[in-house]
Write a protein that holds these residues in place. Structure first.
Motif, PDB file in Angstrom:
ATOM      1  N   LEU A   9     -61.792  66.003  10.532  1.00  0.00           N
ATOM      2  CA  LEU A   9     -61.914  67.027   9.501  1.00  0.00           C
ATOM      3  C   LEU A   9     -60.550  67.661   9.286  1.00  0.00           C
ATOM      4  O   LEU A   9     -59.920  68.127  10.238  1.00  0.00           O
ATOM      5  CB  LEU A   9     -62.932  68.086   9.930  1.00  0.00           C
ATOM      6  CG  LEU A   9     -63.299  69.124   8.889  1.00  0.00           C
ATOM      7  CD1 LEU A   9     -63.984  68.482   7.685  1.00  0.00           C
ATOM      8  CD2 LEU A   9     -64.215  70.169   9.517  1.00  0.00           C
ATOM      9  N   GLU A  10     -60.091  67.636   8.059  1.00  0.00           N
ATOM     10  CA  GLU A  10     -58.829  68.302   7.750  1.00  0.00           C
ATOM     11  C   GLU A  10     -59.061  69.797   7.856  1.00  0.00           C
ATOM     12  O   GLU A  10     -59.926  70.344   7.176  1.00  0.00           O
ATOM     13  CB  GLU A  10     -58.339  67.905   6.360  1.00  0.00           C
ATOM     14  CG  GLU A  10     -57.888  66.466   6.273  1.00  0.00           C
ATOM     15  CD  GLU A  10     -56.842  66.100   7.321  1.00  0.00           C
ATOM     16  OE1 GLU A  10     -55.898  66.890   7.531  1.00  0.00           O
ATOM     17  OE2 GLU A  10     -56.968  65.032   7.937  1.00  0.00           O
ATOM     18  N   PRO A  11     -58.309  70.464   8.735  1.00  0.00           N
ATOM     19  CA  PRO A  11     -58.601  71.866   9.021  1.00  0.00           C
ATOM     20  C   PRO A  11     -58.208  72.809   7.898  1.00  0.00           C
ATOM     21  O   PRO A  11     -57.051  72.904   7.534  1.00  0.00           O
ATOM     22  CB  PRO A  11     -57.781  72.145  10.279  1.00  0.00           C
ATOM     23  CG  PRO A  11     -56.675  71.145  10.262  1.00  0.00           C
ATOM     24  CD  PRO A  11     -57.204  69.945   9.532  1.00  0.00           C
ATOM     25  N   SER A  12     -59.213  73.476   7.361  1.00  0.00           N
ATOM     26  CA  SER A  12     -58.971  74.522   6.375  1.00  0.00           C
ATOM     27  C   SER A  12     -60.016  75.604   6.595  1.00  0.00           C
ATOM     28  O   SER A  12     -61.199  75.383   6.318  1.00  0.00           O
ATOM     29  CB  SER A  12     -59.087  73.969   4.955  1.00  0.00           C
ATOM     30  OG  SER A  12     -59.066  75.029   4.027  1.00  0.00           O
ATOM     31  N   PRO A  13     -59.604  76.757   7.110  1.00  0.00           N
ATOM     32  CA  PRO A  13     -60.555  77.844   7.332  1.00  0.00           C
ATOM     33  C   PRO A  13     -61.222  78.330   6.048  1.00  0.00           C
ATOM     34  O   PRO A  13     -62.176  79.086   6.094  1.00  0.00           O
ATOM     35  CB  PRO A  13     -59.708  78.955   7.949  1.00  0.00           C
ATOM     36  CG  PRO A  13     -58.462  78.293   8.429  1.00  0.00           C
ATOM     37  CD  PRO A  13     -58.256  77.085   7.563  1.00  0.00           C
ATOM     38  N   ILE A  19     -67.566  74.442   6.362  1.00  0.00           N
ATOM     39  CA  ILE A  19     -68.008  75.537   7.235  1.00  0.00           C
ATOM     40  C   ILE A  19     -69.515  75.721   7.140  1.00  0.00           C
ATOM     41  O   ILE A  19     -70.198  75.898   8.154  1.00  0.00           O
ATOM     42  CB  ILE A  19     -67.237  76.831   6.905  1.00  0.00           C
ATOM     43  CG1 ILE A  19     -65.786  76.685   7.369  1.00  0.00           C
ATOM     44  CG2 ILE A  19     -67.905  78.048   7.552  1.00  0.00           C
ATOM     45  CD1 ILE A  19     -64.856  77.761   6.864  1.00  0.00           C
ATOM     46  N   ASP A  20     -70.064  75.658   5.931  1.00  0.00           N
ATOM     47  CA  ASP A  20     -71.514  75.800   5.766  1.00  0.00           C
ATOM     48  C   ASP A  20     -72.264  74.647   6.433  1.00  0.00           C
ATOM     49  O   ASP A  20     -73.284  74.863   7.093  1.00  0.00           O
ATOM     50  CB  ASP A  20     -71.879  75.890   4.290  1.00  0.00           C
ATOM     51  CG  ASP A  20     -71.515  77.241   3.680  1.00  0.00           C
ATOM     52  OD1 ASP A  20     -71.314  78.214   4.443  1.00  0.00           O
ATOM     53  OD2 ASP A  20     -71.417  77.307   2.433  1.00  0.00           O
ATOM     54  N   GLN A  52     -64.885  79.136  11.258  1.00  0.00           N
ATOM     55  CA  GLN A  52     -63.607  79.536  10.666  1.00  0.00           C
ATOM     56  C   GLN A  52     -62.536  79.615  11.750  1.00  0.00           C
ATOM     57  O   GLN A  52     -61.409  79.152  11.557  1.00  0.00           O
ATOM     58  CB  GLN A  52     -63.754  80.879   9.947  1.00  0.00           C
ATOM     59  CG  GLN A  52     -64.520  80.765   8.654  1.00  0.00           C
ATOM     60  CD  GLN A  52     -64.921  82.110   8.079  1.00  0.00           C
ATOM     61  OE1 GLN A  52     -65.095  83.090   8.798  1.00  0.00           O
ATOM     62  NE2 GLN A  52     -65.095  82.145   6.766  1.00  0.00           N
ATOM     63  N   GLY A  53     -62.880  80.173  12.912  1.00  0.00           N
ATOM     64  CA  GLY A  53     -61.935  80.242  14.024  1.00  0.00           C
ATOM     65  C   GLY A  53     -61.558  78.868  14.546  1.00  0.00           C
ATOM     66  O   GLY A  53     -60.387  78.605  14.855  1.00  0.00           O
ATOM     67  N   VAL A  54     -62.549  77.982  14.636  1.00  0.00           N
ATOM     68  CA  VAL A  54     -62.277  76.611  15.082  1.00  0.00           C
ATOM     69  C   VAL A  54     -61.309  75.932  14.119  1.00  0.00           C
ATOM     70  O   VAL A  54     -60.348  75.278  14.543  1.00  0.00           O
ATOM     71  CB  VAL A  54     -63.592  75.805  15.200  1.00  0.00           C
ATOM     72  CG1 VAL A  54     -63.326  74.311  15.313  1.00  0.00           C
ATOM     73  CG2 VAL A  54     -64.410  76.298  16.391  1.00  0.00           C
ATOM     74  N   LEU A  55     -61.538  76.083  12.828  1.00  0.00           N
ATOM     75  CA  LEU A  55     -60.663  75.430  11.850  1.00  0.00           C
ATOM     76  C   LEU A  55     -59.272  76.055  11.827  1.00  0.00           C
ATOM     77  O   LEU A  55     -58.287  75.347  11.597  1.00  0.00           O
ATOM     78  CB  LEU A  55     -61.312  75.426  10.475  1.00  0.00           C
ATOM     79  CG  LEU A  55     -62.590  74.575  10.374  1.00  0.00           C
ATOM     80  CD1 LEU A  55     -63.136  74.586   8.948  1.00  0.00           C
ATOM     81  CD2 LEU A  55     -62.367  73.166  10.870  1.00  0.00           C
ATOM     82  N   SER A  57     -57.840  77.174  14.532  1.00  0.00           N
ATOM     83  CA  SER A  57     -57.269  76.577  15.737  1.00  0.00           C
ATOM     84  C   SER A  57     -56.833  75.128  15.459  1.00  0.00           C
ATOM     85  O   SER A  57     -55.768  74.693  15.902  1.00  0.00           O
ATOM     86  CB  SER A  57     -58.295  76.627  16.874  1.00  0.00           C
ATOM     87  OG  SER A  57     -57.817  76.015  18.033  1.00  0.00           O
ATOM     88  N   ALA A  58     -57.641  74.406  14.719  1.00  0.00           N
ATOM     89  CA  ALA A  58     -57.283  73.029  14.361  1.00  0.00           C
ATOM     90  C   ALA A  58     -56.045  73.008  13.463  1.00  0.00           C
ATOM     91  O   ALA A  58     -55.159  72.160  13.634  1.00  0.00           O
ATOM     92  CB  ALA A  58     -58.455  72.326  13.680  1.00  0.00           C
ATOM     93  N   ALA A  59     -55.963  73.938  12.523  1.00  0.00           N
ATOM     94  CA  ALA A  59     -54.799  74.011  11.633  1.00  0.00           C
ATOM     95  C   ALA A  59     -53.526  74.319  12.419  1.00  0.00           C
ATOM     96  O   ALA A  59     -52.439  73.885  12.043  1.00  0.00           O
ATOM     97  CB  ALA A  59     -55.022  75.076  10.552  1.00  0.00           C
ATOM     98  N   ALA A  60     -53.676  75.022  13.544  1.00  0.00           N
ATOM     99  CA  ALA A  60     -52.529  75.351  14.399  1.00  0.00           C
ATOM    100  C   ALA A  60     -52.188  74.205  15.357  1.00  0.00           C
ATOM    101  O   ALA A  60     -51.250  74.328  16.146  1.00  0.00           O
ATOM    102  CB  ALA A  60     -52.824  76.619  15.194  1.00  0.00           C
ATOM    103  N   GLY A  61     -52.944  73.107  15.287  1.00  0.00           N
ATOM    104  CA  GLY A  61     -52.674  71.958  16.143  1.00  0.00           C
ATOM    105  C   GLY A  61     -53.229  72.090  17.551  1.00  0.00           C
ATOM    106  O   GLY A  61     -52.883  71.310  18.436  1.00  0.00           O
ATOM    107  N   GLU A  62     -54.118  73.049  17.761  1.00  0.00           N
ATOM    108  CA  GLU A  62     -54.671  73.291  19.096  1.00  0.00           C
ATOM    109  C   GLU A  62     -55.888  72.442  19.413  1.00  0.00           C
ATOM    110  O   GLU A  62     -56.290  72.339  20.569  1.00  0.00           O
ATOM    111  CB  GLU A  62     -55.057  74.771  19.234  1.00  0.00           C
ATOM    112  CG  GLU A  62     -53.881  75.707  19.064  1.00  0.00           C
ATOM    113  CD  GLU A  62     -54.289  77.157  18.906  1.00  0.00           C
ATOM    114  OE1 GLU A  62     -53.416  78.011  19.141  1.00  0.00           O
ATOM    115  OE2 GLU A  62     -55.453  77.445  18.553  1.00  0.00           O
ATOM    116  N   ARG A  63     -56.488  71.857  18.390  1.00  0.00           N
ATOM    117  CA  ARG A  63     -57.691  71.041  18.597  1.00  0.00           C
ATOM    118  C   ARG A  63     -57.870  70.073  17.445  1.00  0.00           C
ATOM    119  O   ARG A  63     -57.287  70.242  16.384  1.00  0.00           O
ATOM    120  CB  ARG A  63     -58.940  71.901  18.777  1.00  0.00           C
ATOM    121  CG  ARG A  63     -59.380  72.643  17.544  1.00  0.00           C
ATOM    122  CD  ARG A  63     -60.571  73.567  17.807  1.00  0.00           C
ATOM    123  NE  ARG A  63     -60.204  74.605  18.740  1.00  0.00           N
ATOM    124  CZ  ARG A  63     -60.946  75.001  19.776  1.00  0.00           C
ATOM    125  NH1 ARG A  63     -62.126  74.466  19.980  1.00  0.00           N
ATOM    126  NH2 ARG A  63     -60.525  75.951  20.589  1.00  0.00           N
TER     127      ARG A  63
END
Length: 180
Positions: A9-13, A19-20, A52-55, A57-63
């Protein structure tokens, strides 16, 4: 039955559709009794805030967030590879929130998600993965079947979504020889 479609999944909060759909999966799993950090009833806004928090974190390269989609492109399952680890554990990743909506179960989505997570972790340079799961549940049997090594059980580790203690079992899987 066609093989599940697993993708990163391309991370976008701000991706409200993803998200839904992820919230639908999480809410369904908690309603069905999965002990995955949330209590029942799980308000939709709480689920949305979590994703939203997970995404972020993913956008920051953490997951890494992987999803399984049905033929119509609807998310039926997900798993995360947590890449961000302490300084002395750069070779390790954690598997988190392996969730499959009840409508998608018994079709190999969990195994496909785990296989993809292992591959994504290896591609990200991880050599060791760890996870924990409810003792005695379907996921515990899945991980053992996929070659994960059982470390042991911690009794009364968490609560079931409707209350009462449940144990957790810890697993690990070596993806490659540690660099020396």
């Amino acid at each position: 039955m066609s093989p599940p479609s697993i993708s990163r999944l391309e991370p976008s909060p701000d991706d409200t559709s993803a998200i839904d759909q992820l919230s639908d999966v999480l809410i369904d799993c908690v309603e069905a009794g999965a002990s995955v950090s949330f209590m029942w009833p799980l308000p939709r806004e709480r689920a949305r805030s979590f994703w939203q928090g997970v995404l972020r974190s993913a956008a920051a390269g953490e997951r890494i967030v992987l999803v399984a989609r049905d033929a119509d492109g609807i998310i039926e399952g997900t798993v995360q590879v947590v890449l961000a680890q302490p300084d002395n554990q750069p070779h390790r990743g954690d598997i988190a929130k392996m969730l499959v909506h009840r409508r998608g179960r018994k079709r190999g989505l969990g195994a496909a998600l785990m296989t993809a997570a292992e591959r994504a972790a290896r591609d990200a340079g991880k050599e060791l993965l760890v996870l924990d799961t409810v003792t005695g549940g379907d996921a515990e049997r899945l991980y053992a079947r996929l070659g994960w090594q059982r470390v042991g059980e911690i009794p009364a580790y968490a609560l079931w979504p409707r209350g009462g203690f449940c144990g957790t079992t810890v697993f690990y899987k070596a993806l490659g020889a540690p660099a020396v």
